[in-house]
Design a protein around this motif. Structure first.
Motif: not given
Length: 327
Positions: A186-203
């Motif tokens: 998988h690709t490690p990313v900063p939290l900020q990137r998940l805001r704009t790059a993801c269709d789904v975010v699982a917490l």
């Protein structure tokens, strides 16, 4: 032997394995007590207890003082926030938990909530029962970008299942080396990137800090679905409700709400106008027959090990200061 093991977990031995019988055959007397750990109710039973298989209720110093013979407290689950570890250490009580026993179950439930929200399963069912066969257009999971926050056992399971279903998986976990995430594919990313790059975010992060707040909801894709099978306090429920109404968020699915303790449905996410956009289940994540059996087996194994003078399989680290006091 007629030693007592107090059990305060509601679901203990309710799967396919008769774990009460396992303890009986070991010469232990099982006494079931209320899950709220009311001290007045527990006190006469704790007075003779050598083991305690505890659910989520609080285990305070007063409980442990009422159990002078107690040798092992087996937490039926993972979290030990409700246990006074200082008091346990001072009293020489071994504390254990059951890590990983329900991880796959929670990961599967994450996928179930995710799918149900993307394809309007609950809303569609309600429509058909009203005689309405109108079409609701959903979204496919395959080809989506899924962000996973927290890469522990459950987060890894969710990431693995999403990848198998044809998703690109981005992972944020500030406590793990990026190399470890990459080695899992998988690709490690900063939290900020998940805001704009993801269709789904699982917490899947531990609670204590709000992650999905007004700032997140200003930046995220309007098509984003947030799925929370971790802690309710990771989400600003009022901000999510507003974003759903304003079309800045596609949907929200969760296994708990911040207001659940009130039992009065006061969460803004339960408003009637959000019914089609919000999917909520009552802590079903770890409630599978297999997970219940695994948690029970792990708790029983540790109780029997400690009472036999052997090391526990899953001991919880006790505070150094408390251990120092004991010595």
């Amino acid at each position: 032997m007629n030693d007592t093991v107090v059990v305060t977990s509601r679901s203990f031995s309710s799967g396919e394995r008769d774990l009460v019988d396992t303890l009986d055959r070991a010469g232990l007397r099982v006494v079931r007590c209320p899950a709220d750990h009311d001290l007045r109710t527990l006190q006469p039973h704790l007075a003779h207890a050598v083991g305690w298989i505890a659910g989520t209720g609080p285990v305070m110093a007063e409980h442990l003082q009422a159990a002078p013979a107690l040798k092992v407290l087996a937490r039926y689950g993972v979290g030990v926030d409700a246990v006074d570890l200082d008091a346990a250490a001072a009293g020489g009580v071994v504390v254990t938990n059951t890590p990983g026993a329900n991880s796959e179950a929670v990961a599967e439930h994450t996928i179930a909530l995710l799918m149900a929200a993307l394809r309007s399963v609950a809303a569609g069912d309600a429509m058909v029962r009203r005689g309405d066969w109108s079409v609701i257009r959903g979204r496919q999971l395959s080809g989506s970008v899924v962000g996973v926050v927290g890469f522990g056992r459950v987060g890894r399971g969710t990431a693995r299942q999403c990848a198998a279903l044809g998703c690109d998986v981005l992972v944020h976990d500030p406590y793990l080396p990026e190399r470890e995430i990459a080695e899992d594919g998988h690709t490690p990313v900063p939290l900020q990137r998940l805001r704009t790059a993801c269709d789904v975010v699982a917490l899947h992060a531990p609670g204590g800090a709000v992650l999905i707040d007004a700032a997140w909801l200003e930046d995220c894709r309007p098509s984003q679905l947030v799925v929370n099978t971790a802690r309710a306090d990771l989400v600003d429920e009022g901000a999510v409700a507003m974003a759903l109404r304003e079309g800045r968020l596609f949907g929200y699915a969760a296994d708990s709400l911040q207001t659940e303790a009130d039992q009065d449905g006061t969460s803004p996410l339960l408003a009637p106008d959000l019914r089609a956009q919000v999917t909520v289940t009552p802590h079903l994540g770890g409630q599978t027959t297999q997970a219940i059996d695994r948690m029970g087996e792990a708790a029983v194994a540790d109780v029997l090990a400690v009472l036999s003078g052997r090391p526990a399989h899953h001991p919880v680290d006790l505070p150094v200061t408390a251990r120092g006091k004991e010595s």
